[in-house]
Design an enzyme around this catalytic site. Sequence first.
Site, mmCIF file in Angstrom:
data_model
loop_
_atom_site.group_PDB
_atom_site.id
_atom_site.type_symbol
_atom_site.label_atom_id
_atom_site.label_comp_id
_atom_site.label_asym_id
_atom_site.label_seq_id
_atom_site.Cartn_x
_atom_site.Cartn_y
_atom_site.Cartn_z
ATOM 1 N N GLY A 1 -15.203 32.880 -1.221
ATOM 2 C CA GLY A 1 -15.753 32.345 0.016
ATOM 3 C C GLY A 1 -15.131 31.002 0.319
ATOM 4 N N GLY B 1 -15.620 27.256 2.963
ATOM 5 C CA GLY B 1 -16.443 26.470 3.860
ATOM 6 C C GLY B 1 -15.700 25.253 4.335
ATOM 7 C CB VAL C 1 -15.854 29.425 -4.053
ATOM 8 C CG1 VAL C 1 -16.305 29.820 -5.456
ATOM 9 C CG2 VAL C 1 -16.639 28.209 -3.573
ATOM 10 C CE LYS D 1 -17.658 23.548 -2.594
ATOM 11 N NZ LYS D 1 -17.805 24.759 -1.791
ATOM 12 C CG ASP E 1 -24.315 22.622 3.457
ATOM 13 O OD1 ASP E 1 -24.942 22.985 4.481
ATOM 14 O OD2 ASP E 1 -23.172 23.023 3.196
#
Length: 861
Positions: free
Chosen positions: A553, A555, A560, A575, A683
Amino acid sequence: MKLSKMHFEASTSFLLVYIEVIILLSCFNLQGLNLLGLAATPVARGNDTDQRALFQFKAMITGDQLGVMESWNSFIHFCQWNGVTCGRKHQRVTEELNLAGKSFYNNIPQEIGHLRRLEILDMTNNSISGEIPSNISSRLTRFNMRGNRLTGEIPAFLGHLSNLKFLSFANNSLRGSIPPSLGNLSSIQTLVLMANELTGILPEALGQLTNLSGFSIAGNTISGILPISMFNLSNIIIFDIGRNKIQGTFHSDLEINMPRVEFFSVQGNQISGQIPISISNASELNVLQFQDNRLHGNVPSLEKLDSLFRVNLGSNHLGHGKEGDLNFLCALANNTKLESLYVYDNNFGGGSIPASLGKCQNLLTMDLSDNNISGTIPPQVFRLSSMSIALDLSSNYLTGPIPPSLSSLRGLVELDLSDNNLSGGIPKFLVSFRALKYLNLSFNDFEGVIPTEGIFKNTSATFVERNNKICGGIPELHLPRCYSKRSSKTYSKIAVVIVILAVTLVSTSLLILLFRKKKEQPTIICAENSLLQLSYQSILKATDGFSMQNLLGSGSYGSVYKGSIVESGATIAIKVFNLMNQRASRSFLTECEALKNIRHRNLVKVLTAISGVDYQGNDFKALVYEFMVNGSLENWLHPSIAINEAETMRNLNFFQRVSVSIDVAHALEYLHHHCETSIIHCDLKPSNILLDEAMIGHLSDFGLAKILSADILNYSSHQSSSLGLRGTIGYTPPEYAMGCKLSTKGDVYSYGVLLLEMFTGKRPTHDMFKEGFSIHNFVAAALPDRVTEIIDPILLQERSTQGRIADVTLNHKHLQHLNSIFEVALICSAESPTARMDMDDVVSKLCSIRDKLLRPTRSRH
């Protein structure tokens, strides 16, 4: 007390078996029925009409898996066919057509109406669907279609079957209201319409059925006022109107004229007022159920009811919270037949538990939870050696230690003493309770060492949280270590040694720092062990050059990747941050030192942090985490298009969602209240919550707010506005948009939104939420009466492992507690920060709800 599903099913089976026994006994009163069969009757030529009707009936039936109808052929006289009983004189199907439990399905054949002399029709426990035929024999005395799939309405013409003594449509899908014409069935002895989808009101005419001995409409949605005439059914043995929406007010002087009643249940309705004193005149009562209503006031003396073996008064407003409220229990104590006693969730209290309850030598289950009971636990209560199912005294104001007499209850399956003010040590003899499957001692003031054997080895069955003076136990309980007492001289020696070691360590570290060269390759910090002393090169290799196949994923702050360490075979998650300036490294290193000391079972464990430059000279920062095999909560709540059937089944059930929400709450509570310096997540959202192989929730990216905001601050002179950039649309609290500083209350807001999303199945950014209408408003407008309209549909139709829709999903009690969960979520997501709860209060509320959510599975019905 959180009884297992097995106990709930056993209780439900008890009720059905009880009703069935009484119904079967009533059948012996049916007159004019020859139950001797045809064994002594010579075979004669049958009536062609009946034979033709039976052949037509056979043609319409499918699914004869048991081969019941193999004998239905032209070579055998139809009076000798399986399930067919004829009259000996006329060789007509006059007596019985019994096809119960034969696994038939398809619509009920209309041809059954051609058997004009049929007296008994029994097709229970098949899969027959369709509507009730309109041409049923007028001679029917027994009509039993229980346990099928009938739809449509109950036809009014049934009221003209003047010979009918037994009528059961239980466990079908019939809709509409009960026709008043059923009040014309003057011969009816048993009328069972339970477990359908019936609505409307209860007809007044049913009070005219003076021969009625068995009556059940339980498990429908019948509403309106309960007709007073129903209480004058003097021959009634079973009276069950439970789990409907029936209203009305009981008065203490209401006359209940049911001298023969053995099973009396009005549970799960909306009845207010007081329990009528006249119920104490029903001397034959075995089961008395008033639970889940709105009754208040005193409970009349039940001393005369010496045949009672089950009493349930739970979830009402009974009592006054004063001394003497529990006096009625003293009278019950003389009842040697009593097996189950439930008075949970009322307003009894002001006094202590009557010691006389110790006389109930056959008592198997007792629940006095959620009242205002005070004082110590009488030792006599724990001398009930017969008690072998459950004892629940939770959520009261009990004090003092657990009496040693508890050791006599070795057959106990479940024990709940949580949420009291009990003190002293936890008895070690509980280790030897081999039958014990659930033990809750949480939210008390116990002290001392927790055992590590017996039930204490099972963290899913043992709850001891919020006892601040206990220690030891298995590591999974996360309790502090126990230390033995030492002399002051010994402590002084230890202190001196520690100081010397600390000075030596600091001196050595300073020397190393003074002579250490500047890094030209990535720096490794926070490493847990030598296997994870990773470099940029090893990270590159573990992720196959940061390939798309390993991308889990991405962001706004990075991506990651899944990685595999060849040397150890360990699977990790990396990450990699998207940083544009090399000057951020210093603050990253400083904050990682803080992360190194953060440890909690519901936080994703940081294994290693790496900071430096990559092969192109660019700034490189990465955090290495434990790999979570079940991915993120985001993928479970909002799965993408499945690529195979197994993925199609992927969803979280109700209890898993409750459990994960508590896991996240525990993690935030730790960050906010139990770290040396409070850590604000900033977050919180489903993609930052990861699930391990046991579906335990772990919060990720904790502390990242500190790391990245510190990096940003190196290049910004406006602290509040810079920090205001943190968060994700839909989850970010409104005050951040106005430039306010970060606070723990901001995390609480995000958690409230997350909780709403978990149980509605809707993202806060759903298209329906616009122009000031939010997920908060959406839920607030539906509570408390329309919760089923906003709940995630998956929770209302959970699927079994075979992919079939389950017959039973969330029950009434679950929905009550779901309201409580939504209320917590609404408070957390309030617009004003001062109106929001702290996370320690959230944990306390949700844990209490979780404990009570398990309680509906106990045998209270």
